[in-house]
Design a protein around this motif. Sequence first.
Motif, PDB file in Angstrom:
ATOM      1  N   GLU A  35      41.855  11.936 -43.290  1.00 22.20           N
ATOM      2  CA  GLU A  35      42.923  12.271 -42.340  1.00 22.20           C
ATOM      3  C   GLU A  35      43.788  11.049 -42.027  1.00 22.20           C
ATOM      4  O   GLU A  35      45.021  11.169 -41.926  1.00 22.20           O
ATOM      5  CB  GLU A  35      42.319  12.842 -41.055  1.00 22.20           C
ATOM      6  N   ILE A  36      43.172   9.884 -41.904  1.00 18.85           N
ATOM      7  CA  ILE A  36      43.960   8.680 -41.666  1.00 18.85           C
ATOM      8  C   ILE A  36      44.929   8.435 -42.818  1.00 18.85           C
ATOM      9  O   ILE A  36      46.109   8.107 -42.603  1.00 18.85           O
ATOM     10  CB  ILE A  36      43.042   7.458 -41.472  1.00 18.85           C
ATOM     11  N   ARG A  39      46.175  10.684 -44.853  1.00 18.37           N
ATOM     12  CA  ARG A  39      47.245  11.694 -44.800  1.00 18.37           C
ATOM     13  C   ARG A  39      48.343  11.235 -43.854  1.00 18.37           C
ATOM     14  O   ARG A  39      49.539  11.304 -44.182  1.00 18.37           O
ATOM     15  CB  ARG A  39      46.681  13.043 -44.363  1.00 18.37           C
ATOM     16  N   GLN A  40      47.944  10.744 -42.695  1.00 18.25           N
ATOM     17  CA  GLN A  40      48.919  10.276 -41.708  1.00 18.25           C
ATOM     18  C   GLN A  40      49.677   9.045 -42.212  1.00 18.25           C
ATOM     19  O   GLN A  40      50.904   8.959 -42.072  1.00 18.25           O
ATOM     20  CB  GLN A  40      48.206   9.952 -40.396  1.00 18.25           C
ATOM     21  N   GLU A  41      48.958   8.106 -42.796  1.00 22.57           N
ATOM     22  CA  GLU A  41      49.611   6.871 -43.244  1.00 22.57           C
ATOM     23  C   GLU A  41      50.538   7.113 -44.433  1.00 22.57           C
ATOM     24  O   GLU A  41      51.618   6.506 -44.510  1.00 22.57           O
ATOM     25  CB  GLU A  41      48.553   5.824 -43.601  1.00 22.57           C
ATOM     26  N   PHE A  57      52.259   9.741 -44.961  1.00 19.07           N
ATOM     27  CA  PHE A  57      53.455  10.341 -44.369  1.00 19.07           C
ATOM     28  C   PHE A  57      54.267   9.299 -43.607  1.00 19.07           C
ATOM     29  O   PHE A  57      55.496   9.212 -43.741  1.00 19.07           O
ATOM     30  CB  PHE A  57      53.057  11.484 -43.429  1.00 19.07           C
ATOM     31  N   ASN A  58      53.580   8.479 -42.813  1.00 17.61           N
ATOM     32  CA  ASN A  58      54.279   7.466 -42.016  1.00 17.61           C
ATOM     33  C   ASN A  58      55.005   6.446 -42.892  1.00 17.61           C
ATOM     34  O   ASN A  58      55.989   5.835 -42.458  1.00 17.61           O
ATOM     35  CB  ASN A  58      53.294   6.744 -41.102  1.00 17.61           C
ATOM     36  N   HIS A  73      43.960  19.539 -48.577  1.00 16.45           N
ATOM     37  CA  HIS A  73      43.440  18.390 -47.831  1.00 16.45           C
ATOM     38  C   HIS A  73      41.927  18.270 -47.981  1.00 16.45           C
ATOM     39  O   HIS A  73      41.390  17.179 -48.142  1.00 16.45           O
ATOM     40  CB  HIS A  73      43.813  18.542 -46.360  1.00 16.45           C
TER      41      HIS A  73
END
Length: 248
Positions: free
Chosen positions: A174-175, A177-179, A181-182, A237
């Motif tokens: 999950e981290i 996935r966020q990174e 995108f960021n 995911h």
Amino acid sequence: MERWLNRVAVVTGASSGIGAAVVKYLANNGMVTVGLARRKERVEGLRDEVKDEAKARIHAIKCDVTNETEVIAVFKEIESNYGPIAVLVNNAGVVRFSDMVKEGNSQDLRDVLDTNVYGIVWSTREAFRSMKANGGDGHVFVMNSLAGHMVPIIPNFSLNMYPASKHAVTALTEIYRQEFFNNKTKVKITSLSPGAVVTELAGAAATVTPDAAVLTPENIADALIYCLQTPPNVQIHELTIRPVGERF
């Protein structure tokens, strides 16, 4: 698989089991596939197990994913010799079966975390750097486990740090996935969580539960190819893969 043809895939822990199966599947499906392993010669031997036209697409490099310096150097070597990295399969993993409360087991505990967690962190960081610098797309896989979502109970038997390391992998997914995108990329992240798989890694556990329902490494490689073929806007995911009849 058309969008991945002749692009570079890197597979860690590629000398046996799931890693070896993934190397063969990726090469057979048109990817330039680099297998990383301590036993480099076993990866090279996989050329004898693929289609004739896929043999030249398999390459082997000796690498210990727990060694950050070595990982950095190997990924730069891959980019220099074969091109930008498009797919990373974080497959390297170890398990230890001694009780965590046993004295003198410090190395066992470190081995599991260094391989199953830090091995992913070092490899993913280097692969993502390449992906971001070369179009901002790609696909990262992490080999998780049902033990990353629960703690299996095997009577009179300890899985040691393995479930804890795989729970860390669930959080890392999950981290990432966020990174991804960021960082304004379209790099995908997929966690594959198999149940029991017949591999060298699971050998000791299999002797404890000889009648358990099991998967084969090819089952997992086939699932990975399925995830890889999804459209650019689709991200699987988490994919849980259980053998029919599994009890826990």
